[in-house]
Design an enzyme around this catalytic site. Structure first.
Site, PDB file in Angstrom:
ATOM      1  N   LYS A  23      -9.681   2.565  -2.002  1.00 39.77           N
ATOM      2  CA  LYS A  23      -9.838   1.907  -0.704  1.00 39.77           C
ATOM      3  C   LYS A  23     -11.199   2.217  -0.089  1.00 39.77           C
ATOM      4  CE  LYS A  23      -7.253   1.507   3.676  1.00 39.77           C
ATOM      5  NZ  LYS A  23      -6.099   2.099   4.418  1.00 39.77           N
ATOM      6  N   GLU A  49       0.845  -1.196   0.000  1.00 39.91           N
ATOM      7  CA  GLU A  49       0.000   0.000   0.000  1.00 39.91           C
ATOM      8  C   GLU A  49       0.885   1.253   0.000  1.00 39.91           C
ATOM      9  OE1 GLU A  49      -3.525   1.899   2.863  1.00 39.91           O
ATOM     10  OE2 GLU A  49      -2.027   0.555   3.723  1.00 39.91           O
ATOM     11  N   CYS A  51      -5.331  -2.903   2.715  1.00 33.19           N
ATOM     12  CA  CYS A  51      -5.049  -2.836   4.145  1.00 33.19           C
ATOM     13  C   CYS A  51      -6.272  -2.977   5.054  1.00 33.19           C
ATOM     14  CB  CYS A  51      -4.296  -1.533   4.446  1.00 33.19           C
ATOM     15  SG  CYS A  51      -3.340  -1.587   5.986  1.00 33.19           S
TER      16      CYS A  51
END
Length: 259
Positions: free
Chosen positions: A109, A43, A143
């Site tokens: 995300k 990331e 993540c």
């Protein structure tokens, strides 16, 4: 369509808020990789997990995307990772997949990390991405998304669930546990690529990048807390065998997720 997919996991340290230096550093690592289908970076691989978006943000026409296109073409492999993107006066923690052909797929995300104030800087995505690459259905996420199993729920019969991360050492047990759980509950390969080293906020990252098969067996040998590159070969026959034998996905609950 390929019955196997070879994936290179790059567990690396990152240079704080310095895209140019990170591109050079990562390119050295990528240049050591040969004969793979997919290369996975962590990331925010150009900056580390920063809330100083204005300092490192790029556009989809910027240097890093151009660099990824060149690398993907050179290595004849798709490359996946996330970086800070500025678009329409908004910042995104955006995962991109750049294929050798130059095709780009993107995923913003979904779950911004509120504990670090990510939601105050970056706009969350709303759309799940399923890549079709070499006949493999791949679901890439970022993540903090790992903590939310409903978002990753395998309603698309994807083959590979993929997480790129800056997951700190202090909570690494959760990372280990959840990666394995996502493979088991979705009957899919699950790969997580995390960084190592210290960031500009003095947070420590211990890697624990890993790959799991559909039964939750770990199939890599990546060391903890060290930079490493490992190639993992995934097999369609493994997925087919156990989905047909066990049939767990056929019994999944039926519901829709609303934004």
């Amino acid at each position: 369509m390929s019955n196997s997919l070879t994936v290179a996991l790059i567990q690396t340290s990152l240079i704080w808020e310095n895209p140019e230096a990170n591109r050079k550093y990562i390119e050295q690592k990528v240049n050591t990789i040969n004969s793979v289908d997919l290369i996975v970076l962590p990331e925010m691989f150009t900056s580390g997990f920063t809330m100083n978006a204005s300092e490192v943000a790029e556009t989809m026409d910027g240097k890093t995307i151009s660099w990824l296109k060149d690398l993907a073409r050179l290595k004849q492999a798709a490359i996946v990772g996330s970086l800070v993107i500025s678009e329409n006066n908004t910042y995104y923690n955006r995962l991109v997949c750049v294929e050798p052909s130059g095709k780009i797929s993107q995923y913003d995300k979904r779950h911004t990390f509120t504990l670090a104030g990510e939601h105050k800087v970056y706009t969350a995505g709303t759309d799940k991405l399923i890549l079709d690459y070499k006949g493999w259905k791949i679901c890439p996420m970022v993540c903090y998304d790992l903590r939310f199993p409903v978002w990753a729920r395998n309603i698309e019969d994807y083959d590979l669930l993929l997480y790129v991360a800056n997951w700190p050492k202090v909570r690494i047990d959760a990372w280990d546990t959840l990666l394995k759980a996502r493979s088991v509950e979705n009957m899919a390969y699950c790969i997580g690529v995390n960084r190592v080293g210290l960031d500009g906020n003095n947070y420590e990252y211990s890697g624990h990048s890993a790959a799991y098969d559909v039964l939750g067996n770990r199939i890599d040998s990546i060391p903890e807390s060290k930079e490493a590159i490992e190639n993992i070969t995934l097999e369609k026959e493994h997925i087919k065998k156990y989905r047909e034998k066990l049939g767990f996905l056929k019994d999944r609950d039926s519901f829709n997720l609303k934004a």
